[in-house]
Design a protein around this motif. Sequence first.
Motif, mmCIF file in Angstrom:
data_model
loop_
_atom_site.group_PDB
_atom_site.id
_atom_site.type_symbol
_atom_site.label_atom_id
_atom_site.label_comp_id
_atom_site.label_asym_id
_atom_site.label_seq_id
_atom_site.Cartn_x
_atom_site.Cartn_y
_atom_site.Cartn_z
ATOM 1 N N SER A 145 -5.602 -5.663 -3.156
ATOM 2 C CA SER A 145 -5.415 -4.725 -2.234
ATOM 3 C C SER A 145 -6.356 -3.759 -2.890
ATOM 4 O O SER A 145 -6.325 -2.691 -3.833
ATOM 5 N N ARG A 157 -8.416 0.510 -0.992
ATOM 6 C CA ARG A 157 -8.234 1.787 -0.514
ATOM 7 C C ARG A 157 -9.136 2.057 -0.179
ATOM 8 O O ARG A 157 -9.902 2.220 -1.753
ATOM 9 N N PHE A 170 -8.575 3.781 5.125
ATOM 10 C CA PHE A 170 -8.011 1.538 5.414
ATOM 11 C C PHE A 170 -7.287 1.359 4.208
ATOM 12 O O PHE A 170 -8.385 1.773 2.832
ATOM 13 N N SER A 171 -6.869 0.736 4.069
ATOM 14 C CA SER A 171 -6.077 -0.536 3.010
ATOM 15 C C SER A 171 -6.085 -1.792 3.300
ATOM 16 O O SER A 171 -5.632 -2.154 4.814
ATOM 17 N N GLY A 172 -6.382 -3.109 2.667
ATOM 18 C CA GLY A 172 -6.701 -3.976 3.018
ATOM 19 C C GLY A 172 -6.776 -4.897 1.662
ATOM 20 O O GLY A 172 -7.037 -3.892 0.483
ATOM 21 N N LEU A 191 -7.406 -6.297 7.243
ATOM 22 C CA LEU A 191 -6.138 -4.889 7.506
ATOM 23 C C LEU A 191 -5.382 -5.610 7.652
ATOM 24 O O LEU A 191 -4.503 -6.888 7.743
ATOM 25 N N ASP A 194 -3.343 -5.902 10.019
ATOM 26 C CA ASP A 194 -3.126 -6.330 11.872
ATOM 27 C C ASP A 194 -3.733 -7.299 11.344
ATOM 28 O O ASP A 194 -3.986 -7.536 13.068
ATOM 29 N N THR A 216 -7.096 -7.973 11.248
ATOM 30 C CA THR A 216 -8.529 -7.599 11.716
ATOM 31 C C THR A 216 -9.014 -7.593 9.944
ATOM 32 O O THR A 216 -8.794 -7.446 8.830
ATOM 33 N N GLU A 276 -12.082 -6.061 8.433
ATOM 34 C CA GLU A 276 -13.174 -4.697 8.232
ATOM 35 C C GLU A 276 -14.280 -5.310 7.973
ATOM 36 O O GLU A 276 -14.303 -5.917 6.392
#
Length: 246
Positions: free
Chosen positions: A203, A205, A213-215, A230, A232, A234, A236
């Motif tokens: 994970s 940032r 954003f984080s993912g 991400l 949601d 998506t 990136e």
Amino acid sequence: VGSSVICLKETDSTNSVAFKMAEEGAPEGTVVIADTQSAGKGRLGRIWLSPPGVNLYCSVVLRPAIAPVAACQLTFLSVVAVARAVERCTNLKPQIKWPNDILINGKKVAGLLNEMNAETEKVNFVVLGIGVNLNLRMAVISEGLLRHPATSLLEEGGEEVDRLRFTRALLEELDQLYDNFLVQGDGPVRAEWLARSAIKGRSVRVSQQNREFSGVVQGVDSFGALLVLLGDGTLETVLSGDVAFI
Ligand code: BTN
């Protein structure tokens, strides 16, 4: 790589010398090394501190038949070559931090700067610039000059590293990786980069100029971009920015 090696006592920047030589027709594999640089170039127009006698400053001319957009793949080669050379010459465990930092115990030990001469469709040549802090005593560098925590192999390993031995190991690894790249493309070296970066599944940032954003990292693509999933769903594609583990 290393069929012709030019060693200089002092120069402004080995990248600038190698670039000029390449413009004048220097063959692929030409290497320029300097004991010290008066205007060592870092990324983003920064200066790369280059005191004499202690570190490695080298630049390698390559002429791969690839498109300019693929030239960033060559960064995987230098990163992995430096990591392998560190492992060959010390007991240290180098870590790779995207996009192209090599860290030991979280501190930067090497910097890479590629410069390219290309036309729309094809690369004429690329200069791979590699700076490695070998036997630098960090106490002699005033903190204010460093943007990130930095270190050297001597500071982390407690033992002097033979500069010639390290240089030879680095050029050998680069040579082997480049040969392989020409035959197999960037797949294998990218896989090694990914394994060494230990970033997949982590994970993170991501901080960019006007966005954060984080993912979760899925991998890195052929253009050196980090792929971050991400919350949601998506995906990136991150081409620039700062990445921190969370
Ligand atoms: C960075 O900012 O991390 C990249 C630093 C690259 C430094 C090396 S030292 C040899 C070569 N010649 C230069 O002028 N820069 C690169």
